[in-house]
Write a protein that holds these residues in place. Structure first.
Motif, mmCIF file in Angstrom:
data_model
loop_
_atom_site.group_PDB
_atom_site.id
_atom_site.type_symbol
_atom_site.label_atom_id
_atom_site.label_comp_id
_atom_site.label_asym_id
_atom_site.label_seq_id
_atom_site.Cartn_x
_atom_site.Cartn_y
_atom_site.Cartn_z
ATOM 1 N N GLY A 282 0.803 -1.212 0.000
ATOM 2 C CA GLY A 282 0.000 0.000 0.000
ATOM 3 C C GLY A 282 0.838 1.265 0.000
ATOM 4 N N ILE A 283 0.362 2.267 -0.743
ATOM 5 C CA ILE A 283 1.001 3.580 -0.754
ATOM 6 C C ILE A 283 -0.107 4.631 -0.801
ATOM 7 C CG2 ILE A 283 1.218 3.604 -3.283
ATOM 8 C CD1 ILE A 283 3.839 5.129 -2.944
ATOM 9 N N ARG A 284 0.081 5.737 -0.059
ATOM 10 C CA ARG A 284 -0.936 6.782 -0.014
ATOM 11 C C ARG A 284 -0.475 7.976 -0.849
ATOM 12 N NH1 ARG A 284 -1.350 7.116 4.990
ATOM 13 N NH2 ARG A 284 -3.361 6.099 5.368
ATOM 14 N N LEU A 285 -1.364 8.442 -1.727
ATOM 15 C CA LEU A 285 -1.100 9.668 -2.485
ATOM 16 C C LEU A 285 -1.974 10.772 -1.905
ATOM 17 C CD1 LEU A 285 -1.171 8.354 -6.192
ATOM 18 C CD2 LEU A 285 0.709 8.294 -4.555
ATOM 19 N N ARG A 286 -1.350 11.920 -1.594
ATOM 20 C CA ARG A 286 -2.094 13.071 -1.062
ATOM 21 C C ARG A 286 -1.876 14.253 -2.000
ATOM 22 N NH1 ARG A 286 0.547 13.954 3.387
ATOM 23 N NH2 ARG A 286 -0.664 12.514 4.690
ATOM 24 N N GLY A 290 -1.056 22.057 -5.484
ATOM 25 C CA GLY A 290 0.062 21.923 -6.414
ATOM 26 C C GLY A 290 1.125 20.923 -6.010
ATOM 27 N N VAL A 291 0.879 20.142 -4.956
ATOM 28 C CA VAL A 291 1.878 19.168 -4.486
ATOM 29 C C VAL A 291 1.222 17.794 -4.323
ATOM 30 C CG1 VAL A 291 3.436 18.515 -2.590
ATOM 31 C CG2 VAL A 291 3.261 20.914 -3.309
ATOM 32 N N MET A 292 1.915 16.765 -4.768
ATOM 33 C CA MET A 292 1.494 15.396 -4.490
ATOM 34 C C MET A 292 2.501 14.792 -3.525
ATOM 35 S SD MET A 292 0.707 12.072 -6.915
ATOM 36 C CE MET A 292 2.254 12.078 -7.789
ATOM 37 N N GLU A 307 7.727 14.321 -1.872
ATOM 38 C CA GLU A 307 6.822 15.240 -2.535
ATOM 39 C C GLU A 307 7.282 15.506 -3.968
ATOM 40 O OE1 GLU A 307 6.707 18.840 -0.319
ATOM 41 O OE2 GLU A 307 5.437 18.043 1.291
ATOM 42 N N ILE A 308 6.296 15.700 -4.846
ATOM 43 C CA ILE A 308 6.603 16.184 -6.195
ATOM 44 C C ILE A 308 5.551 17.222 -6.565
ATOM 45 C CG2 ILE A 308 7.800 14.131 -7.033
ATOM 46 C CD1 ILE A 308 5.286 13.204 -8.361
ATOM 47 N N ASP A 309 5.945 18.200 -7.377
ATOM 48 C CA ASP A 309 5.031 19.258 -7.803
ATOM 49 C C ASP A 309 4.102 18.732 -8.889
ATOM 50 O OD1 ASP A 309 6.157 21.158 -6.092
ATOM 51 O OD2 ASP A 309 7.727 21.642 -7.553
ATOM 52 N N VAL A 310 2.811 19.075 -8.781
ATOM 53 C CA VAL A 310 1.824 18.671 -9.789
ATOM 54 C C VAL A 310 0.865 19.831 -10.033
ATOM 55 C CG1 VAL A 310 1.922 16.209 -9.242
ATOM 56 C CG2 VAL A 310 0.279 17.678 -8.041
ATOM 57 N N ASN A 311 0.137 19.749 -11.143
ATOM 58 C CA ASN A 311 -0.845 20.799 -11.465
ATOM 59 C C ASN A 311 -2.202 20.445 -10.867
ATOM 60 O OD1 ASN A 311 -1.157 18.598 -13.184
ATOM 61 N ND2 ASN A 311 -2.053 19.829 -14.822
ATOM 62 N N TYR A 312 -2.264 20.515 -9.532
ATOM 63 C CA TYR A 312 -3.500 20.162 -8.832
ATOM 64 C C TYR A 312 -4.011 21.377 -8.075
ATOM 65 C CZ TYR A 312 -6.737 17.961 -5.549
ATOM 66 O OH TYR A 312 -7.847 17.630 -4.819
ATOM 67 N N ALA A 313 -5.285 21.694 -8.281
ATOM 68 C CA ALA A 313 -5.917 22.786 -7.535
ATOM 69 C C ALA A 313 -7.284 22.310 -7.081
ATOM 70 C CB ALA A 313 -6.036 24.019 -8.417
ATOM 71 N N MET A 316 -8.024 19.025 -0.404
ATOM 72 C CA MET A 316 -7.069 17.962 -0.165
ATOM 73 C C MET A 316 -7.709 16.608 -0.495
ATOM 74 S SD MET A 316 -4.801 16.961 3.193
ATOM 75 C CE MET A 316 -6.075 16.053 4.036
ATOM 76 N N LEU A 317 -6.999 15.813 -1.257
ATOM 77 C CA LEU A 317 -7.491 14.507 -1.681
ATOM 78 C C LEU A 317 -6.461 13.448 -1.316
ATOM 79 C CD1 LEU A 317 -9.439 12.675 -3.338
ATOM 80 C CD2 LEU A 317 -8.103 13.303 -5.367
ATOM 81 N N GLU A 318 -6.904 12.416 -0.586
ATOM 82 C CA GLU A 318 -6.030 11.290 -0.236
ATOM 83 C C GLU A 318 -6.612 10.010 -0.803
ATOM 84 O OE1 GLU A 318 -3.742 12.390 3.946
ATOM 85 O OE2 GLU A 318 -5.215 10.789 3.881
ATOM 86 N N ILE A 319 -5.738 9.220 -1.402
ATOM 87 C CA ILE A 319 -6.196 7.965 -1.997
ATOM 88 C C ILE A 319 -5.067 6.937 -1.926
ATOM 89 C CG2 ILE A 319 -5.527 8.727 -4.321
ATOM 90 C CD1 ILE A 319 -8.012 7.159 -5.368
ATOM 91 N N GLY A 320 -5.440 5.690 -1.645
ATOM 92 C CA GLY A 320 -4.433 4.635 -1.506
ATOM 93 C C GLY A 320 -4.447 3.686 -2.698
ATOM 94 N N PHE A 321 -3.256 3.186 -3.059
ATOM 95 C CA PHE A 321 -3.129 2.227 -4.157
ATOM 96 C C PHE A 321 -2.105 1.158 -3.812
ATOM 97 C CE2 PHE A 321 -4.420 6.103 -6.487
ATOM 98 C CZ PHE A 321 -5.528 5.599 -7.160
#
Length: 368
Positions: A282-286, A290-292, A307-313, A316-321
């Motif tokens: 399992g890994i959680r993405l948050r 602008g940051v994942m 952390e990596i920069d992303v084009n997110y606006a 807050m969204l958390e999801i596991g995969f």
């Protein structure tokens, strides 16, 4: 049977068919390789009753005949002999003799007439596709086939022909892979669909050349698929079953379309995965402003975060995969930039290349 053949040629022919033969089988003859000489053609066949591989080579033989002997022992002997030697192959009653200059091997045989050959098949349809394109279809999707699932129809690859489009689809119930090839003209086998078993998919993928633009013909019947490539013939039984509605599993729309540098995302996933739970992966993405953030933990209470920069606006969204599923998808997308389509913590994620949607991957979320 009596003939002389170079060790390199013999090894090449055995290698062509060995993939279809089981090392251990309840039927002893299915551990054997079928060898025959007829009309100056030396033929080799291997089968496990599900798939069959055959290969032949032109040769001048002293005597015609057919036999079967242990495929593994035959291969091991060929590998062990010097590469520049010639071998005299000869049968006598229930023995096969392999004789080099100073070597002599005597193998037991089983009757050739007991070997289950797949010859009398009525192929009623055929499709032609560039060899490179067919290999790409298989390679893009084969990794997400199920393995020994009780839903037997998932233990294979779904091939669908519709109009001028060929699609390959695989799923193990947790992820889905879809790839398509579009021809300039309509396919002769339009409207056909079939399920190729897992072993057949893997063997066929090994046989195909990823650089050849030459056309390859797929011969189809109600129960079999066959491909002839030069002197090698591949035949596989088909899985008799109804494949699930894969279109229903592909998200039609999503709230967020996050563009990612494929290599940066891949390398970050690989690093954070080191400390994930070995069993559940399992890994959680948050996502936030602008940051994942990628986060993993394990039962030893170790933790990795990056952390990596992303084009997110958005909120807050958390999801596991399962990180292995994400890595498989990212590794099989051939693009510098990929797009992650996502809506909420309970929805599946869709991954595709930025500039090419012919291949798509769907990964279901997990609770962490």
């Amino acid at each position: 049977m009596k003939l002389t053949i170079s060790r390199d040629t013999l090894l090449e022919q055995v290698n062509h068919v060995i993939g279809a033969i089981e090392k251990k089988h309840t039927k002893k003859i299915l551990e054997n390789i079928y060898i025959s000489v007829k009309d100056n053609k030396l033929s080799f066949v291997g089968t496990d009753l599900e798939i069959e591989l055959s290969s032949d080579v032109e040769i001048k033989a002293d005597e015609e005949g057919a036999t079967t002997t242990s495929a593994k022992k035959m291969l091991d002997i060929c590998k062990a002999l010097p590469s520049d030697c010639f071998i005299l192959m000869e049968t006598d009653e229930n023995r096969l003799y392999l004789k080099g200059v100073r070597s002599r091997f005597e193998l037991t045989t089983l009757p050739s007439e007991d070997y289950p050959l797949l010859d009398d098949i009525d192929f009623n349809n055929e499709i032609t596709i560039p060899e490179k394109s067919l290999k790409e279809l298989f390679d893009n999707t084969a990794f997400s086939m199920a393995n020994q699932d009780v839903r037997y129809y998932l233990n294979g690859l779904y091939l669908e022909i519709s109009g001028n489009i060929i699609k390959t689809v695989t799923t193990d119930g947790h992820r889905l892979a879809v790839s398509k090839y579009e021809s300039d003209t309509a396919m002769s086998g339009s409207g056909s669909s079939l399920i190729i078993p897992r072993k057949g998919v893997l063997e066929l993928s090994r046989l195909l050349d990823g650089t050849s633009e030459l056309p390859l013909t797929l011969y189809l019947s109600d129960n079999h698929i066959r491909i002839q490539k030069n002197n090698i013939r591949f035949t596989s039984k088909l899985i008799d079953g109804k494949y699930p509605d894969y279109q229903a599993a592909i998200p039609v729309s999503s709230t967020y379309h996050i563009e990612l540098d494929r290599l940066v995302f891949r390398d970050t996933l690989a690093r954070v995965a080191i400390l994930s739970n070995e069993k559940f992966r399992g890994i959680r993405l948050r996502f936030f402003e602008g940051v994942m953030t990628l986060h993993s933990t394990n039962p030893e209470k170790e933790m990795a975060e990056e952390e990596i920069d992303v084009n997110y606006a958005g909120e807050m969204l958390e999801i596991g995969f399962n990180v292995s599923y994400l890595l498989d998808a990212v590794n099989h997308l051939n693009s510098n930039t990929i797009v992650l389509h996502i809506s909420n913590p309970d929805s599946s994620a869709l991954l595709s290349a930025m500039d090419d949607e012919s291949t798509k991957y769907v990964v279901m979320p997990i609770r962490l």
